[in-house]
Design an enzyme around this catalytic site. Structure first.
Site, PDB file in Angstrom:
ATOM      1  N   LYS A   1     -44.316  -5.602  -9.351  1.00 10.16           N
ATOM      2  CA  LYS A   1     -45.478  -4.917  -9.101  1.00 10.16           C
ATOM      3  C   LYS A   1     -45.758  -5.264  -7.286  1.00 10.16           C
ATOM      4  O   LYS A   1     -46.141  -4.961  -6.330  1.00 10.16           O
ATOM      5  CB  LYS A   1     -46.288  -4.675  -9.414  1.00 10.16           C
ATOM      6  CG  LYS A   1     -46.539  -3.525 -10.459  1.00 10.16           C
ATOM      7  CD  LYS A   1     -47.579  -3.450 -11.178  1.00 10.16           C
ATOM      8  CE  LYS A   1     -47.403  -3.900 -12.781  1.00 10.16           C
ATOM      9  NZ  LYS A   1     -47.586  -5.874 -13.440  1.00 10.16           N
TER      10      LYS A   1
ATOM     11  N   LYS B   1     -36.354 -10.132  -8.963  1.00  8.99           N
ATOM     12  CA  LYS B   1     -36.702  -9.430 -10.091  1.00  8.99           C
ATOM     13  C   LYS B   1     -37.446  -8.547  -9.817  1.00  8.99           C
ATOM     14  O   LYS B   1     -38.919  -8.665  -8.364  1.00  8.99           O
ATOM     15  CB  LYS B   1     -37.456 -10.035 -11.462  1.00  8.99           C
ATOM     16  CG  LYS B   1     -39.109 -10.085 -11.806  1.00  8.99           C
ATOM     17  CD  LYS B   1     -39.232  -9.871 -12.674  1.00  8.99           C
ATOM     18  CE  LYS B   1     -40.495  -9.950 -13.019  1.00  8.99           C
ATOM     19  NZ  LYS B   1     -41.692  -9.312 -13.766  1.00  8.99           N
TER      20      LYS B   1
ATOM     21  N   LYS C   1     -45.032 -19.254 -10.173  1.00 11.03           N
ATOM     22  CA  LYS C   1     -47.035 -18.041  -9.926  1.00 11.03           C
ATOM     23  C   LYS C   1     -47.574 -19.022  -8.673  1.00 11.03           C
ATOM     24  O   LYS C   1     -48.365 -18.354  -7.971  1.00 11.03           O
ATOM     25  CB  LYS C   1     -47.579 -17.719 -10.798  1.00 11.03           C
ATOM     26  CG  LYS C   1     -46.502 -16.380 -11.233  1.00 11.03           C
ATOM     27  CD  LYS C   1     -47.948 -15.437 -12.027  1.00 11.03           C
ATOM     28  CE  LYS C   1     -46.310 -13.652 -12.507  1.00 11.03           C
ATOM     29  NZ  LYS C   1     -47.161 -13.283 -13.269  1.00 11.03           N
TER      30      LYS C   1
HETATM   31  N1  AQP Z   1     -37.918  -5.845 -12.736  1.00 12.85           N
HETATM   32  C1  AQP Z   1     -37.381  -5.928 -14.586  1.00 12.85           C
HETATM   33  N2  AQP Z   1     -37.132  -5.835 -14.793  1.00 12.85           N
HETATM   34  C2  AQP Z   1     -37.510  -5.387 -16.905  1.00 12.85           C
HETATM   35  N3  AQP Z   1     -38.907  -5.284 -17.356  1.00 12.85           N
HETATM   36  C3  AQP Z   1     -39.785  -5.262 -15.969  1.00 12.85           C
HETATM   37  N4  AQP Z   1     -41.371  -5.900 -16.602  1.00 12.85           N
HETATM   38  C4  AQP Z   1     -41.185  -5.763 -15.299  1.00 12.85           C
HETATM   39  N5  AQP Z   1     -40.150  -6.374 -14.456  1.00 12.85           N
HETATM   40  C5  AQP Z   1     -39.155  -5.769 -14.436  1.00 12.85           C
HETATM   41  C6  AQP Z   1     -41.500  -5.493 -17.850  1.00 12.85           C
HETATM   42  O1  AQP Z   1     -42.853  -5.278 -17.875  1.00 12.85           O
HETATM   43  C7  AQP Z   1     -43.908  -6.054 -18.343  1.00 12.85           C
HETATM   44  C8  AQP Z   1     -45.298  -5.751 -18.300  1.00 12.85           C
HETATM   45  O2  AQP Z   1     -44.626  -6.360 -16.997  1.00 12.85           O
HETATM   46  P1  AQP Z   1     -46.361  -7.403 -16.758  1.00 12.85           P
HETATM   47  O3  AQP Z   1     -46.824  -6.116 -15.377  1.00 12.85           O
HETATM   48  O4  AQP Z   1     -47.333  -7.418 -17.385  1.00 12.85           O
HETATM   49  O5  AQP Z   1     -45.768  -8.472 -15.597  1.00 12.85           O
HETATM   50  P2  AQP Z   1     -44.369  -8.904 -14.795  1.00 12.85           P
HETATM   51  O6  AQP Z   1     -43.528  -8.678 -15.789  1.00 12.85           O
HETATM   52  O7  AQP Z   1     -44.728  -9.974 -14.232  1.00 12.85           O
HETATM   53  O8  AQP Z   1     -44.412  -7.214 -14.173  1.00 12.85           O
HETATM   54  P3  AQP Z   1     -44.234  -7.097 -13.017  1.00 12.85           P
HETATM   55  O9  AQP Z   1     -43.911  -5.833 -11.848  1.00 12.85           O
HETATM   56  O10 AQP Z   1     -43.593  -7.752 -12.188  1.00 12.85           O
HETATM   57  O11 AQP Z   1     -45.637  -7.251 -12.023  1.00 12.85           O
HETATM   58  P4  AQP Z   1     -46.342  -8.887 -10.977  1.00 12.85           P
HETATM   59  O12 AQP Z   1     -45.950  -8.266  -9.980  1.00 12.85           O
HETATM   60  O13 AQP Z   1     -48.045  -8.666 -11.470  1.00 12.85           O
HETATM   61  O14 AQP Z   1     -46.112 -10.313 -11.788  1.00 12.85           O
HETATM   62  C9  AQP Z   1     -43.529  -6.768 -19.028  1.00 12.85           C
HETATM   63  O15 AQP Z   1     -42.444  -6.227 -20.466  1.00 12.85           O
HETATM   64  C10 AQP Z   1     -42.170  -7.045 -18.343  1.00 12.85           C
HETATM   65  O16 AQP Z   1     -41.074  -8.044 -19.217  1.00 12.85           O
END
Ligand code: AQP
Length: 337
Positions: free
Chosen positions: A203, A200, A113
């Site tokens: 957001k 992956k 990150k």
């Molecule tokens: N692409 C994905 N496939 C499966 N599971 C996913 N999760 C996130 N993206 C995927 C799961 O969603 C939960 C919450 O995630 P988070 O918001 O705490 O952080 P993250 O994993 O970093 O999600 P994002 O969407 O990628 O957010 P940003 O862009 O802000 O970093 C977790 O259980 C995660 O596994």
């Protein structure tokens, strides 16, 4: 027998997408039937990278509403906002002071990150896993649903509890903190980006076309799927390392249509990308339709939504304060009179 306690959360860093639903929230809906469940909106984690303050509050509320729209029942599960319970920040500080720096320097997600943040990396981003440990340990959590990317962070929480707290300040008979176990979900789905099947869905991806938001309109969903990256092969298949997009979208179709992987592999084995994308778009629109309808009802009734969040907070806070008091006492902090 007491139910095992589960805690999880999503960061309100943007609009929730199919990955958040299929990889996390959908599993929580099942877990609440058999476990004592706490689901928080982790806004303190969200600010480890820069957020627009207006949007953060809006996304926090919308994330809580989406939990409920996806099937989390606020009468069964505690739904709350992380920053509403100051014990998260407070325990984080206490744990900061007993966590060795070199444990933190091994955290892979920080390195990944941090690259994206350039010169703007905050200490909070570095510290993210300690805050996550505080979230988990505050609630005497038994089980934490984790994907591959969070395994290292859960291991850190376990090591802090066991090696830095229990063995130093507790006794074998009376450990101060519960050591949590990972909960590996059978149906762990990792959904990849629509524009790059090797990354992956996220957001924070700058391209809105890389993800399907749970609140995207049917037209936008169809447009995004039509534009999704494909390849020059005909027919869709799983497990071809040269075809990550085919693997991802076929997997998505299997989950969303509720059909087995074998069955969709047969069904889509020799159809064109164009036809497949329309089938996937229809299935996606249909699966999101009830969630979107429920979300609209919930978000309209602001007072009711906030009441649910408050009820969740009250229950969670009681447990959080109990753990915090226990740890402060063990560390030798003078209790107020
Ligand atoms: N692409 C994905 N496939 C499966 N599971 C996913 N999760 C996130 N993206 C995927 C799961 O969603 C939960 C919450 O995630 P988070 O918001 O705490 O952080 P993250 O994993 O970093 O999600 P994002 O969407 O990628 O957010 P940003 O862009 O802000 O970093 C977790 O259980 C995660 O596994």
């Amino acid at each position: 027998m007491a139910l095992k306690r589960v805690l999880s959360g999503v960061q309100p860093t943007g609009s929730l997408h199919l990955g958040n639903w299929l990889g996390a929230i959908r599993n929580w809906v099942e877990l609440q039937k058999t476990h004592e469940t706490y689901f928080c909106v982790v806004d303190l984690h969200a600010i480890t990278v820069s957020q627009d303050p207006q949007l953060l509050a809006k996304n926090t509320l919308s994330t809580a509403a989406l939990y409920i729209a996806c099937g989390i029942n606020p009468d069964i599960s505690s739904i709350f906002v992380q920053s509403h319970i100051s014990a998260h920040s407070e325990l984080c500080w206490l744990l900061n002071c007993i966590t060795p720096l070199n444990w933190m320097e091994r955290m892979i997600q920080f390195k990944e990150k941090a690259i994206k943040q350039g010169d703007n990396v905050s200490i909070g981003l570095f510290n993210y896993p300690v805050l996550m440990a505080a979230d988990i340990l505050l609630y005497d959590t038994d089980l934490v649903p984790v994907g591959e990317d969070q395994k290292q962070h859960l291991e850190l929480a376990r090591n802090i509890a066991q090696q830095r707290v229990n063995s130093k300040y507790g006794t074998n008979e009376k450990p101060l903190l519960k050591v949590p176990e990972p909960l590996i979900m059978k149906q762990g789905a990792k959904i990849m980006s629509l524009v790059d099947g090797q990354n992956k869905m996220s957001k924070s991806d700058p391209s809105d076309f890389s993800r399907i938001g749970l609140l995207d309109s049917p037209e936008l969903i169809t447009k995004k799927i039509k534009k999704a990256k494909s390849d020059s092969y005909s027919g869709l298949e799983f497990n071809n390392p040269e075809r990550p997009e085919s693997d991802n979208l076929l997997g998505l179709y299997s989950i969303i249509s509720g059909q087995s992987r074998d069955s969709v592999a047969k069904e889509c084995n020799d159809i064109s990308w164009g036809k497949f994308k329309l089938m996937l778009a229809d299935a996606t629109v249909n699966s999101l339709e009830p969630i979107q309808a429920k979300y609209q009802e919930i978000i309209k009734d602001d007072a009711c939504l906030r009441q649910w969040i408050n009820i969740g907070k009250e229950k969670a806070e009681e447990q959080a304060q109990t753990t915090l008091r226990r740890l402060k006492k063990a560390l030798g902090m003078l209790p107020p009179q």
